[in-house]
Enzyme design. Structure first.
Site, PDB file in Angstrom:
ATOM      1  CG  HIS A 222     -16.590   3.067 -96.768  1.00 34.66           C
ATOM      2  ND1 HIS A 222     -15.821   2.122 -97.023  1.00 34.66           N
ATOM      3  CD2 HIS A 222     -16.841   3.865 -97.873  1.00 34.66           C
ATOM      4  CE1 HIS A 222     -15.072   2.324 -98.293  1.00 34.66           C
ATOM      5  NE2 HIS A 222     -15.744   3.336 -98.610  1.00 34.66           N
TER       6      HIS A 222
ATOM      7  CG  HIS B 179     -18.412   6.914-101.619  1.00 37.73           C
ATOM      8  ND1 HIS B 179     -17.087   7.514-101.754  1.00 37.73           N
ATOM      9  CD2 HIS B 179     -18.219   5.726-101.319  1.00 37.73           C
ATOM     10  CE1 HIS B 179     -16.143   6.565-101.330  1.00 37.73           C
ATOM     11  NE2 HIS B 179     -16.692   5.539-101.254  1.00 37.73           N
ATOM     12  CG  PHE B 180     -24.894   9.815 -98.908  1.00 35.51           C
ATOM     13  CD1 PHE B 180     -25.070   8.643 -99.352  1.00 35.51           C
ATOM     14  CD2 PHE B 180     -25.457  10.041 -97.451  1.00 35.51           C
ATOM     15  CE1 PHE B 180     -25.902   7.555 -98.713  1.00 35.51           C
ATOM     16  CE2 PHE B 180     -25.978   9.311 -96.972  1.00 35.51           C
ATOM     17  CZ  PHE B 180     -26.205   7.679 -97.325  1.00 35.51           C
ATOM     18  NE  ARG B 181     -20.441   9.582-106.101  1.00 31.00           N
ATOM     19  CZ  ARG B 181     -19.207   8.440-105.764  1.00 31.00           C
ATOM     20  NH1 ARG B 181     -18.250   8.940-105.023  1.00 31.00           N
ATOM     21  NH2 ARG B 181     -19.010   7.533-106.569  1.00 31.00           N
TER      22      ARG B 181
ATOM     23  CG  HIS C  23     -12.799  -0.868 -99.016  1.00 30.69           C
ATOM     24  ND1 HIS C  23     -11.534  -0.765 -99.304  1.00 30.69           N
ATOM     25  CD2 HIS C  23     -13.181   0.032 -99.600  1.00 30.69           C
ATOM     26  CE1 HIS C  23     -11.215   0.472 -99.928  1.00 30.69           C
ATOM     27  NE2 HIS C  23     -12.307   0.960-100.275  1.00 30.69           N
TER      28      HIS C  23
ATOM     29  CG  ASP D 210     -17.077   1.463-100.831  1.00 29.58           C
ATOM     30  OD1 ASP D 210     -17.232   2.694-100.922  1.00 29.58           O
ATOM     31  OD2 ASP D 210     -16.118   0.861-101.497  1.00 29.58           O
TER      32      ASP D 210
ATOM     33  CG  HIS E   1     -20.627   4.785-109.992  1.00 29.28           C
ATOM     34  ND1 HIS E   1     -20.054   5.895-110.309  1.00 29.28           N
ATOM     35  CD2 HIS E   1     -19.977   4.383-108.822  1.00 29.28           C
ATOM     36  CE1 HIS E   1     -19.037   6.025-109.350  1.00 29.28           C
ATOM     37  NE2 HIS E   1     -18.943   5.086-108.639  1.00 29.28           N
TER      38      HIS E   1
HETATM   39  O1  DOR Z   1     -15.704   1.132-105.883  1.00 29.84           O
HETATM   40  C1  DOR Z   1     -15.448   2.395-105.284  1.00 29.84           C
HETATM   41  N1  DOR Z   1     -16.190   3.221-105.324  1.00 29.84           N
HETATM   42  N2  DOR Z   1     -14.364   2.033-104.427  1.00 29.84           N
HETATM   43  C2  DOR Z   1     -14.139   3.399-103.814  1.00 29.84           C
HETATM   44  O2  DOR Z   1     -13.155   3.433-102.994  1.00 29.84           O
HETATM   45  C3  DOR Z   1     -14.619   4.588-104.257  1.00 29.84           C
HETATM   46  C4  DOR Z   1     -16.025   4.604-104.627  1.00 29.84           C
HETATM   47  C5  DOR Z   1     -16.650   5.577-105.406  1.00 29.84           C
HETATM   48  O3  DOR Z   1     -16.685   6.697-104.595  1.00 29.84           O
HETATM   49  O4  DOR Z   1     -17.279   5.583-106.396  1.00 29.84           O
HETATM   50 ZN    ZN Z   2     -15.312   3.685-100.685  1.00 30.44          ZN
END
Ligand code: DOR
Ligand code: ZN
Length: 440
Positions: free
Chosen positions: A62, A64-66, A235, A306, A310
């Site tokens: 899980h 998120h490499f964007r 999660h 996760d 940011h």
């Molecule tokens: O806190 C989170 N950030 N929960 C998510 O489900 C997505 C993730 C994000 O992509 O920033």
């Molecule tokens: Zn996530």
């Protein structure tokens, strides 16, 4: 005549599915060729791992490499570098990118890009939308797809399917396990008005309360039972859901995040403000205790980070303007090793949760265990090493970790992917060799 190996890992305690035992591991052509007491003279390279533990390559299912996305935030080259520095050999990357991964063309782009630039192996999620429901049955069996991901409640980005009729259509399209973000969107929206900009960061957990998550999961389970479609609830953050899901083991599997196993409210919001805000929220100690009980009794199948990188500037904004999500791919294994040293779980259970579990739930081919014929993916760890986690060592351009200043015992000293050493003693080696993962 002795068998020839490209690489021999010598003298470590290996964490097998059936327990921990000293053994040498011989690697040939990127796969595990032999396990036992092996002849070092027969190997091109010998890695003396005496005093260390060899885990099956740890999978973070899980992140998120964007990629694709806004170039100002992290992309696969940096995210995957953080992964291997943190002892992770494989990640499964989420689809809420810009544009999102929701069709064959974006999937093909990502598969090719991963092969060029990734330091670790990668499985690719495809996002479910109302528009692509007719294509999901074929998308989910496309090469390198770990699962369809459905946001049943809103988080970062516009991907979402919140209503029961559409969710049911998704479940009736295809057969593999679907991964869900489970928070009830209607309750989230209804409660929004109770809060205002600038309220304490702890409001995040009041807004997205226990019932938001629990109601979301009850709705998904009713639909999963009706359709017979397996669901992996990502999660899981409440004691209530963990108890409830025990009655749904025929169709449900469970992910818990390292954040929910390491932090709790209100402490996390008092110390970290916006740098503790994520979806679903970090909650009070009762839920933290329930998460550990669910690790102990087998309710939990997988652990994820996760990882959501940011920017600092974003996180400094008042609540709720600060974006939700925390970086974590680089610190997930060290924190879990520290939990092992604190007596909260065994190394064998860790390997079950962080390697075998993701491989089993998602059907990754030849990953997740130390066994003959499997990919020679190893996370080599020093269970005695002490290390202070700092913002400075985080390679993500977000430049911060919620664990800055945390001292852990237990640290990854080498990361080996398909027989190639890609990290040793905090240095990445060579060039990116990551490949997309195959699934059953
Ligand atoms: O806190 C989170 N950030 N929960 C998510 O489900 C997505 C993730 C994000 O992509 O920033
Ligand atoms: Zn996530």
């Amino acid at each position: 005549m002795a068998e020839r190996f490209d690489l021999l890992l010598r003298g470590a305690v290996c964490v097998f599915p059936w327990g921990e035992a000293p053994a040498d591991i011989g690697v040939r052509h990127g796969r595990i060729a032999a396990i036992g007491s092996l002849d070092a003279g027969a190997a091109e390279t010998v890695f003396n791992a005496t005093g260390l533990h060899v885990l099956p390559g740890v999978i973070d299912p899980h992140v998120h490499f964007r990629d694709p996305g806004d170039a100002t935030i992290e992309t696969i080259p940096l995210g995957s570098k953080g992964a291997v520095l943190g002892g992770i050999t494989t990640v499964f990357d989420m689809p809420n990118t810009t544009p999102p991964i929701t069709d064959a063309a974006s999937l093909a782009w990502k598969r090719a890009y991963v092969s060029e630039v990734s330091w670790c192996d990668m499985g690719i999620y495809v996002g479910g939308t109302r528009d692509n429901i007719p294509d999901l049955a074929s998308l989910e069996v496309a090469e390198n797809v770990c699962a369809i991901k459905v946001f049943a409640g809103s988080s970062t980005g516009p991907l979402m399917i919140e209503d029961d009729p559409s969710l049911e259509r998704v479940m009736r399209a295809g057969r593999r396990t679907i991964a869900y973000h489970s928070e009830d969107e209607y309750r989230l929206q209804a409660r929004k008005g109770m809060f205002k900009s600038g309220d304490p960061y702890a409001s995040h957990a009041e807004w997205r309360d226990v019932e938001c998550a629990f109601l979301g999961t009850r709705r998904l389970m009713a639909l999963a039972r009706a359709t017979g479609r397996p669901a992996h609830i990502l999660h899981v953050s409440t004691a209530e859901e963990l108890e409830y899901l025990k009655d749904y083991r025929d169709i449900a599997s469970v992910e818990v995040l390292v954040n929910h196993l390491t932090q709790w409210a209100p402490d996390v919001y008092e110390r970290l403000g916006g740098f503790g805000v994520m979806n679903p929220p970090i909650r009070d100690k009762r839920h933290y205790d329930a998460a550990w009980a669910a690790i102990a009794d087998g309710t939990v199948d997988t652990i994820g980070s996760d990882h959501a990188p940011h920017s600092k500037a974003g996180k400094l904004k008042p609540w709720p303007e600060c974006p939700a999500g925390l970086p974590g791919v680089q610190t997930m294994l060290p924190l879990m090793l520290d939990h092992v040293n604190a007596g909260r779980l065994s190394l064998t259970r860790l390997a079950d949760l962080m390697a075998a579990g993701p491989a089993r739930i998602y059907g990754a081919v030849a990953k997740g265990r130390i066994a003959a014929g499997y990919d020679a993916d190893f996370s080599v760890v020093d269970m005695k090493a002490r290390h202070m986690i700092t913002n400075a060592e985080i390679v993500s351009p977000s430049g911060w970790t919620p664990f800055d200043g945390t001292e852990v015992i237990g640290w990854p000293t080498a990361t080996i992917i398909r027989g190639q050493m890609v990290m040793r003693e905090g240095e990445v080696l060579g060039s990116p060799i990551g490949r997309p993962v195959r699934f059953r």
